[in-house]
Every structure is written in structure tokens, then in C-alpha cells.
Design an enzyme around this catalytic site. Structure first.
Site, short mmCIF file in Angstrom:
data_model
loop_
_atom_site.label_atom_id
_atom_site.label_comp_id
_atom_site.label_asym_id
_atom_site.label_seq_id
_atom_site.Cartn_x
_atom_site.Cartn_y
_atom_site.Cartn_z
N ASP A 261 26.53 -30.91 24.37
CA ASP A 261 26.50 -32.22 23.73
C ASP A 261 25.20 -32.95 24.06
OD1 ASP A 261 27.60 -34.63 22.43
OD2 ASP A 261 27.70 -35.40 24.47
N GLU B 192 29.26 -27.10 20.38
CA GLU B 192 28.54 -27.71 21.49
C GLU B 192 28.41 -26.74 22.66
OE1 GLU B 192 29.67 -32.44 20.87
OE2 GLU B 192 30.89 -31.20 22.20
#
Length: 257
Positions: A46, A118
Site C-alpha cells: 500500500d 497490494e
């Protein structure tokens, strides 16, 4: 993992990193034992995605201010956008998950796909560094970034359409779902936006909201939209007025022309 590495355009030196990135938390939960999964890599990925896309947007949109750049980045890295990227890579078929999660549609679940996207980014960063991630992101997000460059302000099509209509008349537009198809975990919707009895645009999406946004975007892309709005507004105004002759015949108090 050769098929997935081919789709990613990158061969891992440490294949265990990719395996961990694809391991869903349901594996350890169902086995009732400690099991390495992709949550930590998701956390790292992320941050790497945020950094990489922030730099790309900063370089490619030199006139955009901080607020605009923040909104654009949020749009590109939203769960929906990341899940769409994962589907493009067919990431769901490679996920390692518990049987219960899989039987409940886990391989197509938006949140699971976004998390895996992610995590894969985090694994790629650990294995190949920032340059490998930048190359991957530029290639994967190419069409989305090009769309933002062509129309960087198209952040709220429904709001923009509302503003245009308010300049013509007080009646707001309304949206209608025309079609709904597909299984529960992979729905497909078609919507239209209407105003004063006229259809301004139609669009499709994986949710009702997405389809409505697409319909508003299609309306905004119509070259003659302003003329169309004015024409519909004028027709509605004429239709609601009571002609003088009719007033006289019905005995109504006639408004001044």
C-alpha cells in the site's frame, strides 16, 4: 507461478515472496495454526503504491495542486480500481485460500483481490526494489494514467452534470438502472441519466453507482449537451404554462404573458 510472473512481467528471485503475497488469511484461520499470509506485504505494498503513483502524478500533471493530486491518487488506488487491476492479471485464480473462503466466492471478492494486489506490489518491491515496482506500475496503470492526463478534472461526473443542469433549471437529473445481469459476486449494471423526459447518457459498471457515474460521464462527453439541456428546459417550460385562450375558456385567472 510462471504464468503469473509472465502476466506481471517480472520473475522473482525469491519465489516464496510471491507465494506469501498470494496467501489469504483464511488458510491459517481454517487450519487453526500460525500461517504466514499476505497481510504484512499488503501493508508494505500500500505504501509503495502510494509513493510510486504519487511521483507519477506529480511528474505528469505539473499544473495540478495538492488537493487535485490527492483525489486523483485516491481514485487510482481505490479498492475497486485495484480489484479491477487484479482481475486483469487473473490474480484470483492464483490465490491460496481456505476452502470455506473459496466456496463463498473469495477468489472474486473485491477486497481480497485488492489486498492481494497490494501484497504482490510489496513482494515485488522486496525482491526487485523500487525500479522494478515503477516499471510494473507504469505498465499496469498505463491506460488509467493516460485517461487522467486527457481529463484530469473528471473526478465527479455526477456533480459536474448537476451543476450544468442547475444553470438551466431547478429540477435535478435522475438515474435509472436499465439492466442487471451476472451472478451475485460479479454483477453487471447498465444505467441511464434522464432530465425533463430526455435521456442524456447511458453507461455500464460493476455496481449501480459505477454505472450511474459512467452514464453521467457519457452525458458530459456529448458535444451538444448544453443545447440539449436548453431545448429540454424550454420544452418543459412551455408545457407547464397555461395558454391564455385555455384560461379564458376554463375561467382561470390567467397569468400575464
Amino acid at each position: 507461478m510462471e504464468a503469473l510472473e509472465s502476466a506481471l512481467g517480472y520473475t522473482f528471485r525469491d519465489p516464496q515472496l510471491l507465494t506469501m503475497a498470494l496467501t489469504h488469511g483464511s488458510v491459517g484461520y481454517e487450519a487453526q495454526r500460525t500461517q504466514a499470509d499476505n497481510q504484512r506485504l499488503e501493508f508494505l505494498g500500500d505504501a509503495v503504491l502510494q509513493l510510486t503513483l504519487s511521483e507519477l502524478l506529480y511528474q505528469r500533471l505539473p499544473q495540478a495542486d495538492e488537493g487535485a493530486l490527492t483525489k486523483l491518487r485516491a481514485q487510482v488506488v481505490s479498492a475497486k480500481a485495484l480489484a479491477a487491476m487484479a482481475k486483469r492479471l487473473h490474480l484470483g485464480r492464483f490465490l491460496i485460500m481456505g476452502r470455506g473462503e473459496e466456496s463463498n466466492g473469495g477468489r472474486q471478492r473485491e477486497s481480497s483481490l485488492a489486498d492481494a494486489m497490494e501484497a504482490v506490489t510489496g513482494a515485488l518491491y522486496l525482491d526487485g526494489g523500487l525500479l522494478a515496482v515503477q516499471s510494473f506500475i507504469k505498465r499496469l496503470f498505463q491506460s488509467e494514467l493516460e485517461a487522467l492526463l486527457l481529463n484530469p478534472c473528471d473526478q465527479n461526473p455526477k456533480g459536474q452534470l448537476q451543476e450544468l443542469i442547475q444553470a438551466v433549471g431547478p429540477t435535478p437529473p435522475h438515474y435509472r438502472i436499465l439492466q442487471e445481469s451476472g451472478p451475485d459476486h460479479d454483477k453487471f449494471f447498465q444505467a441511464s441519466v434522464l432530465w425533463m423526459g430526455g435521456v442524456l447518457g447511458t453507461g455500464t459498471g460493476r455496481s449501480k453507482k459505477e454505472a450511474e457515474v459512467a452514464a453521467a460521464r457519457a452525458a458530459l462527453a456529448t458535444a451538444s449537451l448544453k443545447e440539449q439541456l436548453k431545448s429540454l428546459g424550454d420544452l418543459n417550460y412551455k408545457a407547464t404554462r397555461i395558454p391564455i385562450t385555455d384560461c379564458e375558456q376554463t375561467g382561470h385567472n390567467c397569468p400575464q404573458p
